[in-house]
Design a protein around this motif. Structure first.
Motif, short mmCIF file in Angstrom:
data_model
loop_
_atom_site.label_atom_id
_atom_site.label_comp_id
_atom_site.label_asym_id
_atom_site.label_seq_id
_atom_site.Cartn_x
_atom_site.Cartn_y
_atom_site.Cartn_z
N HIS A 73 0.68 -1.24 0.12
CA HIS A 73 -0.05 -0.18 0.00
C HIS A 73 0.94 1.30 -0.03
O HIS A 73 0.44 2.27 -0.45
CB HIS A 73 -1.04 -0.03 1.36
CG HIS A 73 -0.34 0.09 2.58
ND1 HIS A 73 0.07 -0.81 3.18
CD2 HIS A 73 -0.07 1.19 2.99
CE1 HIS A 73 0.33 -0.36 4.56
NE2 HIS A 73 0.34 0.72 4.50
N ALA A 76 1.98 1.85 -3.54
CA ALA A 76 0.66 2.29 -4.24
C ALA A 76 0.79 3.85 -4.05
O ALA A 76 0.38 4.68 -4.80
CB ALA A 76 -0.60 1.60 -3.85
N ASP A 97 -18.10 0.27 -5.53
CA ASP A 97 -17.31 0.18 -4.26
C ASP A 97 -16.02 -0.15 -4.53
O ASP A 97 -15.05 0.19 -3.98
CB ASP A 97 -18.07 -0.69 -3.43
CG ASP A 97 -19.17 -0.26 -2.88
OD1 ASP A 97 -19.34 1.00 -2.87
OD2 ASP A 97 -19.91 -1.08 -2.13
N THR A 100 -14.37 2.92 -5.23
CA THR A 100 -14.35 3.74 -4.12
C THR A 100 -13.14 3.29 -3.00
O THR A 100 -12.43 4.27 -2.66
CB THR A 100 -15.64 3.40 -3.38
OG1 THR A 100 -16.80 3.83 -4.09
CG2 THR A 100 -15.59 4.56 -2.02
N VAL A 101 -13.01 1.99 -2.71
CA VAL A 101 -11.82 1.67 -1.68
C VAL A 101 -10.65 1.87 -2.32
O VAL A 101 -9.64 1.79 -1.93
CB VAL A 101 -12.10 0.16 -1.48
CG1 VAL A 101 -13.25 -0.20 -0.65
CG2 VAL A 101 -11.99 -1.09 -2.63
N SER A 102 -10.47 2.12 -3.71
CA SER A 102 -9.32 2.29 -4.12
C SER A 102 -8.76 3.79 -4.28
O SER A 102 -7.82 4.02 -4.98
CB SER A 102 -9.31 1.57 -5.72
OG SER A 102 -9.68 0.12 -5.76
N LEU A 104 -8.48 5.51 -1.32
CA LEU A 104 -8.07 5.93 -0.05
C LEU A 104 -6.79 6.46 0.05
O LEU A 104 -6.54 7.14 1.17
CB LEU A 104 -8.23 4.65 0.98
CG LEU A 104 -9.56 3.95 0.89
CD1 LEU A 104 -9.39 2.65 1.62
CD2 LEU A 104 -10.61 4.77 1.69
N VAL A 105 -5.90 6.32 -1.04
CA VAL A 105 -4.70 6.94 -1.05
C VAL A 105 -4.66 8.48 -1.08
O VAL A 105 -3.85 9.00 -0.60
CB VAL A 105 -3.72 6.25 -1.95
CG1 VAL A 105 -2.39 6.61 -2.31
CG2 VAL A 105 -3.38 4.67 -1.63
N ARG A 149 -9.66 0.53 -11.50
CA ARG A 149 -9.37 0.70 -9.94
C ARG A 149 -7.82 1.29 -9.83
O ARG A 149 -7.76 1.94 -8.95
CB ARG A 149 -9.49 -0.82 -9.61
CG ARG A 149 -9.83 -1.02 -8.24
CD ARG A 149 -9.85 -2.25 -7.59
NE ARG A 149 -8.74 -3.40 -8.16
CZ ARG A 149 -8.62 -4.62 -7.98
NH1 ARG A 149 -9.50 -5.11 -7.20
NH2 ARG A 149 -7.61 -5.38 -8.09
N ASN A 153 -6.01 6.05 -8.22
CA ASN A 153 -5.16 6.50 -7.41
C ASN A 153 -4.10 7.49 -8.26
O ASN A 153 -3.11 7.87 -7.70
CB ASN A 153 -4.29 5.46 -6.83
CG ASN A 153 -4.96 4.86 -5.38
OD1 ASN A 153 -5.67 5.45 -5.12
ND2 ASN A 153 -4.60 3.79 -5.33
#
Lengths: 235, 280
Positions: A73, A76, A97, A100-102, A104-105, A149, A153
């Motif tokens: 992580h 990433a 989702d 969405t969870v990808s 967070l960075v 995904r 980022n």
């Protein structure tokens, strides 16, 4: 300084050495292709870069920053995205989702919805399926989701592990087309492939056999090489 | 009817265990001990501080969560992703240590706590129901609902589910799976603490209560499907209902017998439970 500098990389799984003494640099822009047969060590190299399998020795650096020892992580967060072999979308999360969870960075000032819209613009098919679970998508759609995904980022380097694997020739063509568009947006791509159509997209690359680099250079040199002529063109 | 109420509490006891398993593939055999500390928290509030145990539920949650985080950092961190024999033994060791500590602090006697609902009954048609149990059921059901909302509708919850689906994929998209795991474990343990305080309003606590609760928790998880929270809650309700029916129609000393039969049947024919989808 190179966007990615790999120096004397050795990756081993127990006693089995998968990658021996591999070195290459990737500069900003363009598509760098890593070509080789099954078991040549391509996946091992990507997994070493993204921190999933720490290398036995050698250095991996991005813009002079050492990446060795970082957790995946953290890699990433440093702007290196990995689209893994077999796509690995989250099967029980919806398409939306998964995206969405990808996010967070947070490597950008964009809002979540804007970042998602960027991906949907690139892959309109995903927008149609946004409420559907990742596991219910077709192989091609899962590949688009896995790429989308990774794009959430806003990486500087997008690494893809055999995105054409298991797709029909037509779908593989579409995926490569999209990668061409992504590359034109200015994103640098590291593409791992067995499929020689990857060469059409590539600017530079290397050929890997039994964990060792047999050729490294411009794509024209790769096309003329013994390996490609023999393996892909039957000459 | 009272089986339904008791079952709801079994459900919330089991939901925490199921959550930790779903995310980390860990079976926490010391889950019952976390419940026990939640029960003692209720006793302390009620007997020593004179506060209604139902008012300290957030504190019970914290007590459970803190002990859970300690457990995770010392023991379970090393076993993430592997429900192995070593992991089970380590968890049982953990349970014994927690029992001894409780024994030292609280002594071995059974203790109770009273809430404003304790010892009150209402008559509902042919049923004679304890108010404490009704309140316990309502709290259990709404907490389970809140947890599934948390997991389905918040960014953190989605990250937890992503880690549950595929740890490596979660890591490479930038999710720190270690902090997600600690958070999920704390939530699992906090739920145990909260459930304990609810339970102690009608059920006495001893330091070794955990081991007598654990079979029921495991059976609820097996029937419902480990890793499926709603399923686990329903599994708990099934346990409660079956217990009560057996007690009424047969013999209350044998109330658990059909549950064990059911447990074996599920393990033999449907190991994923009613609602579980993952085969290990």
């Amino acid at each position: 300084m190179s966007l990615l500098a790999v120096e004397s990389l050795v990756v081993a799984h127990g006693d089995l050495v998968a990658v021996r003494d591999v070195s290459f640099n990737i500069e900003e822009g363009g598509v760098f292709v890593l070509l080789g047969a099954n078991g040549a060590g391509k996946t091992s190299i990507l997994r070493a870069i993204s921190g999933l399998n720490p290398p036995r020795s050698g250095t991996i650096a991005s813009d002079g920053r050492n990446l060795a020892g970082l957790k995946p992580h953290e890699v990433a967060a440093a702007g290196i995205a990995h689209v893994p072999e077999g796509r690995r979308v989250f099967p029980h999360l919806s398409v939306e989702d998964n995206l969405t969870v990808s996010f967070l960075v947070r490597r950008t000032n964009l809002k979540l919805a804007q970042a998602r819209d960027n991906v949907y613009a690139l892959f309109p098919r995903l927008a149609e399926r946004r409420r559907q679970n990742g596991g219910t998508l077709s192989g091609g759609e899962q590949q688009m989701l896995a790429i989308g995904r990774a794009m959430m980022n806003f990486p500087r380097l997008l690494m893809l592990d055999e995105p054409s694997l298991g797709l029909s020739p037509l779908l593989a063509e579409t995926v490569f087309e999209r990668l061409g568009e992504i590359s034109k947006l200015g994103l640098t791509i590291l593409l791992v492939e067995q499929n020689a159509i990857a060469l059409r997209l590539a600017t530079r690359g290397l050929i890997l056999t039994n964990g060792q680099v047999v050729l490294l250079g411009e794509v024209s040199a790769l096309q003329d090489s013994e390996f490609v002529r023999h393996s892909y063109l039957g000459l | 009817m009272s089986g339904l109420l008791v079952g709801g509490v079994y459900g919330i006891l089991a939901v925490g265990l199921s959550l930790a398993f779903g995310v980390m593939r860990i079976i926490n055999f010391a889950h019952g001990e976390l419940v026990m500390y939640g029960m003692f928290a209720g006793v302390v509030a009620s007997r020593m501080l004179g506060i209604d145990p139902l008012l300290i539920l957030p504190i019970s949650f914290l007590v459970g969560a803190l002990i859970g985080v300690a457990q995770y950092q010392i023991v379970f961190r090393h076993f993430v992703g592997q429900a192995t024999l070593q992991q089970l033994l380590a968890a049982i060791g953990c349970a014994l240590v927690l029992q001894m500590i409780a024994q030292l602090i609280f002594g071995a006697d059974a203790r109770t706590a009273t809430s404003i609902f304790s010892g009150q009954y209402i008559v509902f048609g042919p049923f004679f129901l304890s108010k404490a149990q009704i309140v316990a059921f309502v709290i259990a059901a709404s907490t389970t609902l809140a947890v599934s909302l948390l997991l389905n509708a918040t960014a953190w919850g989605k990250a937890v589910r992503a880690v549950a689906d595929d740890v490596e994929a979660a890591e490479i998209v930038g999710i720190n799976s270690s902090t997600v795991n600690i958070g999920a474990f704390a939530l699992s343990a906090g739920l145990a603490g909260l459930a304990g305080t609810v339970l102690v309003t009608y059920f006495p606590v001893t330091p070794v209560i955990g081991f007598s609760l654990m079979p029921m928790i495991i059976i609820a998880c097996t029937i419902g499907g480990l890793g499926s929270l709603g399923g686990t809650f329903i599994g708990g309700i099934c346990c409660g209902v079956i217990q009560q029916i057996t007690a009424m129609m047969w013999n209350s000393a044998l109330q658990d017998v059909p549950l064990y039969v059911l447990l074996l049947a599920f393990i033999a024919w449907r190991p994923t439970g009613l609602f579980g989808s993952r085969v290990e």
